[in-house]
Design a protein around this motif. Structure first.
Motif, short mmCIF file in Angstrom:
data_model
loop_
_atom_site.label_atom_id
_atom_site.label_comp_id
_atom_site.label_asym_id
_atom_site.label_seq_id
_atom_site.Cartn_x
_atom_site.Cartn_y
_atom_site.Cartn_z
N ILE A 72 2.41 -0.87 0.61
CA ILE A 72 1.11 0.30 1.10
C ILE A 72 1.16 1.31 0.07
N ASP A 73 -0.24 1.24 -0.30
CA ASP A 73 -0.79 2.40 -1.44
C ASP A 73 -1.69 3.20 -0.61
N SER A 74 -1.58 4.72 -1.02
CA SER A 74 -2.46 5.76 -0.16
C SER A 74 -3.03 6.65 -0.92
N SER A 75 -2.93 6.33 -2.17
CA SER A 75 -3.44 7.38 -3.25
C SER A 75 -5.11 7.01 -3.41
N ALA A 76 -5.90 8.27 -3.30
CA ALA A 76 -7.35 8.02 -3.69
C ALA A 76 -7.67 7.45 -4.85
N ARG A 77 -6.87 7.59 -5.64
CA ARG A 77 -7.06 6.82 -7.12
C ARG A 77 -6.99 5.48 -7.20
N SER A 78 -7.80 4.71 -7.77
CA SER A 78 -7.75 3.27 -7.62
C SER A 78 -6.66 2.59 -8.65
N GLY A 79 -6.76 3.09 -9.68
CA GLY A 79 -5.97 2.72 -10.75
C GLY A 79 -4.35 3.25 -10.93
N ALA A 80 -3.46 2.37 -11.52
CA ALA A 80 -2.28 3.10 -11.95
C ALA A 80 -2.33 3.87 -13.12
N SER A 81 -1.39 4.72 -13.26
CA SER A 81 -1.26 5.67 -14.24
C SER A 81 -0.97 5.07 -15.60
N ASP A 82 -0.16 3.81 -15.59
CA ASP A 82 0.24 3.06 -16.71
C ASP A 82 -0.73 2.21 -17.38
N THR A 83 -1.93 2.14 -16.55
CA THR A 83 -3.04 1.27 -17.05
C THR A 83 -4.41 2.00 -17.14
N LEU A 84 -4.54 3.01 -16.61
CA LEU A 84 -5.78 3.97 -16.57
C LEU A 84 -5.52 5.20 -16.79
N ALA A 85 -6.44 5.81 -17.55
CA ALA A 85 -6.14 7.28 -17.82
C ALA A 85 -6.44 8.04 -16.23
N TRP A 106 10.79 -6.78 -7.72
CA TRP A 106 11.38 -7.64 -6.82
C TRP A 106 11.07 -9.15 -6.91
N LEU A 107 9.64 -9.47 -7.35
CA LEU A 107 9.28 -10.70 -7.39
C LEU A 107 9.92 -11.51 -8.70
N GLU A 108 10.21 -10.55 -9.61
CA GLU A 108 10.94 -11.14 -10.80
C GLU A 108 12.39 -11.98 -10.47
N THR A 109 13.04 -11.53 -9.32
CA THR A 109 14.15 -12.09 -8.94
C THR A 109 13.94 -12.82 -7.72
N GLU A 110 13.01 -12.70 -7.02
CA GLU A 110 12.59 -13.37 -5.83
C GLU A 110 11.06 -13.74 -5.56
N PRO A 111 10.99 -14.60 -6.47
CA PRO A 111 9.18 -14.93 -6.37
C PRO A 111 8.63 -15.58 -5.37
N SER A 112 9.64 -16.17 -4.42
CA SER A 112 9.19 -16.78 -3.08
C SER A 112 9.04 -15.66 -1.91
N ALA A 113 9.31 -14.55 -2.34
CA ALA A 113 9.07 -13.28 -1.44
C ALA A 113 7.74 -13.20 -0.83
N ARG A 114 7.74 -13.15 0.53
CA ARG A 114 6.05 -12.88 0.80
C ARG A 114 5.88 -11.42 0.86
N VAL A 115 4.46 -11.11 0.38
CA VAL A 115 4.15 -9.78 0.49
C VAL A 115 2.89 -9.58 1.01
N ILE A 116 2.87 -8.52 1.94
CA ILE A 116 1.66 -8.18 2.92
C ILE A 116 1.08 -6.71 2.05
N ARG A 117 -0.16 -6.80 1.70
CA ARG A 117 -0.98 -5.81 0.90
C ARG A 117 -1.66 -4.96 2.01
N ARG A 118 -1.40 -3.64 1.85
CA ARG A 118 -2.45 -2.81 2.79
C ARG A 118 -2.63 -1.60 1.84
N ASP A 119 -3.97 -1.61 1.49
CA ASP A 119 -4.29 -0.33 0.61
C ASP A 119 -5.14 0.72 1.60
#
Length: 226
Positions: free
Chosen positions: A7-20, A36-49
Motif C-alpha cells: 500500500i502506498d499513500s503518498s500524494a507524490r507519484s514517484g520515489a525519492s531515489d528516482t525522482l527529484a 522480499w522478492l529477491e529471496t521469494e520471487p514466487s510471492a504474491r503481491v497485491i498492489r493498492r495505491d
C-alpha cells in the motif's frame, strides 16, 4: 507462498531515489518489496495505491449499509459497500501488509485515513454485539499471523518514542490502533526524517531507514518461510 499487500499513500507519484522531490515512503516500500522478492520471487503481491487512487470517504449511506445485516441489505447497499469489500478482501488475503504512510501535518494522509475507514468493517474485520457481556466489540483478524509494516517519513526530526517531539507524531500510533482493533497486532516500523533540511542528516536518515528495511525483510522472511 507469501501474499504481500503493498500500500502506498503518498500524494507524490514517484520515489525519492528516482525522482527529484519524490516520495520517501514510496522509496522504502519499493525497497521492501524488491528485497522480499529477491529471496521469494514466487510471492504474491497485491498492489493498492491509495495515494493516487484514494478510496471514497464513508458516507451516511455507507454506514447504514455496513450496519445492516447482510441478509437484509438492499441492492443499493451492496453497491455502496462494493469498493470497501474489495479492500477488505485484499487485507484478508495478505500475510504481510506493507504500508507507506508519510506524515502530513502530524498524522497520516487523508487518503490513508479513507482507506482505514473502509477496512474497519463491522462483521468483516471486527465484531459487534450489544448483548455481549463485557466488551461489545472484538477483533476478527486475531490469530491469522498477519504482519503490519509501517514505513513513514517526516519533514522534521525527533518524532521517535521518547524524542523531542514524539507527542506530535500521530502516524504510527493511529495506524497501529486501527489495525490492532481488527486483530493485527504484530507491527514493525521504519521512518525517514530531516526531509525539510535536505542536508547530510537526511542522507544518513535515508541510509538508516533502508538498512532497517533490509533487516526487517530478513527477520520476517525467516519467520514466514520456516
Amino acid at each position: 507462498m507469501t501474499t504481500l499487500l503493498h500500500i502506498d499513500s503518498s500524494a507524490r507519484s514517484g520515489a525519492s531515489d528516482t525522482l527529484a522531490h519524490g516520495s520517501h515512503t514510496r522509496r522504502l516500500t519499493k525497497r521492501f518489496m524488491d528485497r522480499w522478492l529477491e529471496t521469494e520471487p514466487s510471492a504474491r503481491v497485491i498492489r493498492r495505491d491509495v495515494g493516487l487512487a484514494p478510496p471514497a470517504p464513508v458516507t451516511g449511506d455507507w454506514i447504514h449499509a455496513a450496519f445492516t445485516p447482510e441478509p437484509n441489505r438492499e441492492p443499493w447497499m451492496h453497491e455502496a459497500l462494493g469498493p470497501s469489500d474489495r479492500l477488505v478482501d485484499e487485507l484478508l488475503e495478505a500475510d504481510v501488509i506493507v504500508a507507506g504512510v508519510p506524515m502530513y501535518n502530524f498524522g497520516p494522509p487523508a487518503q490513508f485515513k479513507a482507506y482505514i475507514d473502509n477496512i474497519v468493517r463491522v462483521g468483516r474485520t471486527f465484531g459487534f454485539d450489544r448483548s455481549r457481556p463485557g466488551e461489545p466489540y472484538w477483533p476478527l483478524l486475531t490469530g491469522m499471523g498477519k504482519q503490519l509494516v509501517i514505513l513513514s517519513s517526516r519533514g522534521d526530526f525527533g518524532y521517535g518514542p521518547g524524542e523531542r517531539i514524539a507527542a506530535r507524531n500521530h502516524v504510527e500510533a493511529s495506524v497501529q490502533t486501527a489495525f490492532a482493533y481488527m486483530g493485527v497486532t504484530d507491527t514493525h516500523t521504519a521512518a525517514i526524517e530531516y526531509d525539510e533540511f535536505s542536508d547530510a542528516r537526511l542522507v544518513q536518515s535515508i541510509s538508516d531507514a533502508e538498512h532497517q528495511v533490509d533487516a526487517l525483510v530478513h527477520t520476517l522472511q525467516t519467520r514466514e518461510l520456516v
